[in-house]
Design an enzyme around this catalytic site. Structure first.
Site, PDB file in Angstrom:
ATOM      1  N   GLY A  68       0.833  -1.185   0.000  1.00  0.00           N
ATOM      2  CA  GLY A  68       0.000   0.000   0.000  1.00  0.00           C
ATOM      3  C   GLY A  68       0.871   1.240   0.000  1.00  0.00           C
ATOM      4  O   GLY A  68       2.040   1.188   0.423  1.00  0.00           O
ATOM      5  N   GLN A  73       2.844   9.955   1.393  1.00  0.00           N
ATOM      6  CA  GLN A  73       4.138   9.284   1.434  1.00  0.00           C
ATOM      7  C   GLN A  73       5.037   9.655   0.253  1.00  0.00           C
ATOM      8  O   GLN A  73       6.227   9.347   0.278  1.00  0.00           O
ATOM      9  CB  GLN A  73       3.954   7.771   1.502  1.00  0.00           C
ATOM     10  CG  GLN A  73       3.356   7.294   2.816  1.00  0.00           C
ATOM     11  CD  GLN A  73       3.241   5.800   2.860  1.00  0.00           C
ATOM     12  OE1 GLN A  73       2.259   5.225   2.397  1.00  0.00           O
ATOM     13  NE2 GLN A  73       4.247   5.148   3.410  1.00  0.00           N
ATOM     14  N   CYS A 126       6.234   0.024   7.688  1.00  0.00           N
ATOM     15  CA  CYS A 126       5.799   1.163   6.885  1.00  0.00           C
ATOM     16  C   CYS A 126       6.948   1.625   6.009  1.00  0.00           C
ATOM     17  O   CYS A 126       8.094   1.724   6.473  1.00  0.00           O
ATOM     18  CB  CYS A 126       5.341   2.300   7.799  1.00  0.00           C
ATOM     19  SG  CYS A 126       4.788   3.780   6.908  1.00  0.00           S
ATOM     20  N   LEU A 127       6.642   1.943   4.756  1.00  0.00           N
ATOM     21  CA  LEU A 127       7.673   2.410   3.832  1.00  0.00           C
ATOM     22  C   LEU A 127       8.251   3.756   4.260  1.00  0.00           C
ATOM     23  O   LEU A 127       9.367   4.094   3.864  1.00  0.00           O
ATOM     24  CB  LEU A 127       7.097   2.513   2.422  1.00  0.00           C
ATOM     25  CG  LEU A 127       6.610   1.197   1.809  1.00  0.00           C
ATOM     26  CD1 LEU A 127       5.997   1.456   0.431  1.00  0.00           C
ATOM     27  CD2 LEU A 127       7.727   0.178   1.726  1.00  0.00           C
ATOM     28  N   HIS A 168      -4.222   0.963   7.723  1.00  0.00           N
ATOM     29  CA  HIS A 168      -2.889   1.579   7.698  1.00  0.00           C
ATOM     30  C   HIS A 168      -2.844   2.726   6.694  1.00  0.00           C
ATOM     31  O   HIS A 168      -2.365   3.832   7.013  1.00  0.00           O
ATOM     32  CB  HIS A 168      -1.863   0.503   7.340  1.00  0.00           C
ATOM     33  CG  HIS A 168      -0.446   0.982   7.288  1.00  0.00           C
ATOM     34  ND1 HIS A 168       0.524   0.523   8.164  1.00  0.00           N
ATOM     35  CD2 HIS A 168       0.197   1.862   6.468  1.00  0.00           C
ATOM     36  CE1 HIS A 168       1.686   1.105   7.877  1.00  0.00           C
ATOM     37  NE2 HIS A 168       1.505   1.916   6.853  1.00  0.00           N
ATOM     38  N   GLU A 169      -3.339   2.487   5.473  1.00  0.00           N
ATOM     39  CA  GLU A 169      -3.249   3.518   4.437  1.00  0.00           C
ATOM     40  C   GLU A 169      -4.203   4.673   4.711  1.00  0.00           C
ATOM     41  O   GLU A 169      -3.854   5.840   4.483  1.00  0.00           O
ATOM     42  CB  GLU A 169      -3.511   2.909   3.058  1.00  0.00           C
ATOM     43  CG  GLU A 169      -2.526   1.825   2.651  1.00  0.00           C
ATOM     44  CD  GLU A 169      -1.068   2.245   2.775  1.00  0.00           C
ATOM     45  OE1 GLU A 169      -0.757   3.434   2.591  1.00  0.00           O
ATOM     46  OE2 GLU A 169      -0.232   1.381   3.084  1.00  0.00           O
ATOM     47  N   HIS A 172      -2.749   7.048   7.200  1.00  0.00           N
ATOM     48  CA  HIS A 172      -1.790   7.986   6.606  1.00  0.00           C
ATOM     49  C   HIS A 172      -2.489   9.266   6.154  1.00  0.00           C
ATOM     50  O   HIS A 172      -1.937  10.372   6.269  1.00  0.00           O
ATOM     51  CB  HIS A 172      -1.104   7.356   5.391  1.00  0.00           C
ATOM     52  CG  HIS A 172       0.147   6.612   5.700  1.00  0.00           C
ATOM     53  ND1 HIS A 172       1.228   7.201   6.334  1.00  0.00           N
ATOM     54  CD2 HIS A 172       0.525   5.331   5.446  1.00  0.00           C
ATOM     55  CE1 HIS A 172       2.197   6.313   6.460  1.00  0.00           C
ATOM     56  NE2 HIS A 172       1.797   5.170   5.933  1.00  0.00           N
TER      57      HIS A 172
END
Length: 214
Positions: A68, A73, A126-127, A168-169, A172
């Protein structure tokens, strides 16, 4: 004190990001764009630019790799995210985590609410927080509403690992990182995860590191 310069219009910001092909740079924790929240998408990008941006998010997510990616991000405070999970995991992990394949999807203006009271806790990364993972207790099932990239309504219930991904997304897009919800005693480097906590569930990590699971 000088007044900070205004942010450029979102279309201008996105055009600037897309001036080269390939993955976009991923913003790391500490950048304010990850904390300030996002604007609802209301046509700030014309259809052609939106399609190009969505494709760039897809390419960037695949290259990372991740399951995702949210617009903040890559530095864009717009309420858009993409998800996709081929779920290439052993059967034991698939069953324990409810991890099933998810096709590529675009989430526009998403929000979620829990379905029932059940919660599930697993390690999550997480990226934008590279190199670390921590256990996060999340709703086991959620109802996601919003639109897709074509403006069509989305109203769908997700469970298991897909529910974790959409939470999670969407978080963000509200200026929240997974660490805000994590059990910090579980925080582990990727190396420690690989060496110690690769089990299907975090039960052993909880026992050894001294935290409770829901």
């Amino acid at each position: 004190m000088a007044t900070p310069p205004p942010h450029p219009p979102l279309a201008e910001l996105v055009e600037g990001l897309l001036h080269t092909d390939g993955p976009l740079p991923i913003v790391a924790a500490g950048d304010p764009v990850l904390r300030r929240g996002t604007e609802r998408f209301e046509g700030q990008l014309d259809p052609a630019l939106l399609a190009r941006f969505v494709e760039a998010l897809r390419v960037t997510m695949h290259a990372a790799p991740g399951v995702g990616l949210a617009a903040p991000q890559v530095g864009v405070p717009l309420r858009i995210a993409v998800i996709e999970d081929p779920a290439p995991v052993p059967e034991e992990i698939r069953v324990a985590r409810g991890r099933v394949p998810q096709p590529f999807r675009v989430l526009v203006n998403p929000s979620y609410e829990p379905v029932g009271a059940a919660r599930a806790a697993f390690f999550e990364g997480c990226l934008s927080v590279p190199g670390w993972q921590a256990v996060v207790a999340r709703h086991a099932e959620v109802r996601l509403t919003g639109e897709d990239e074509h403006g069509r309504a989305v109203d769908e219930v997700f469970s298991g690992w897909p529910a974790r991904i959409v939470q999670h997304e969407t978080d963000h897009l509200d200026g929240m990182l997974y660490l805000d919800r994590a059990e910090l005693r579980s925080l582990s480097s990727n190396q420690a995860m690989a060496e110690r906590w690769a089990q299907p569930t975090p039960a052993q990590a909880a026992k050894s590191l001294g935290f409770e699971l829901p």
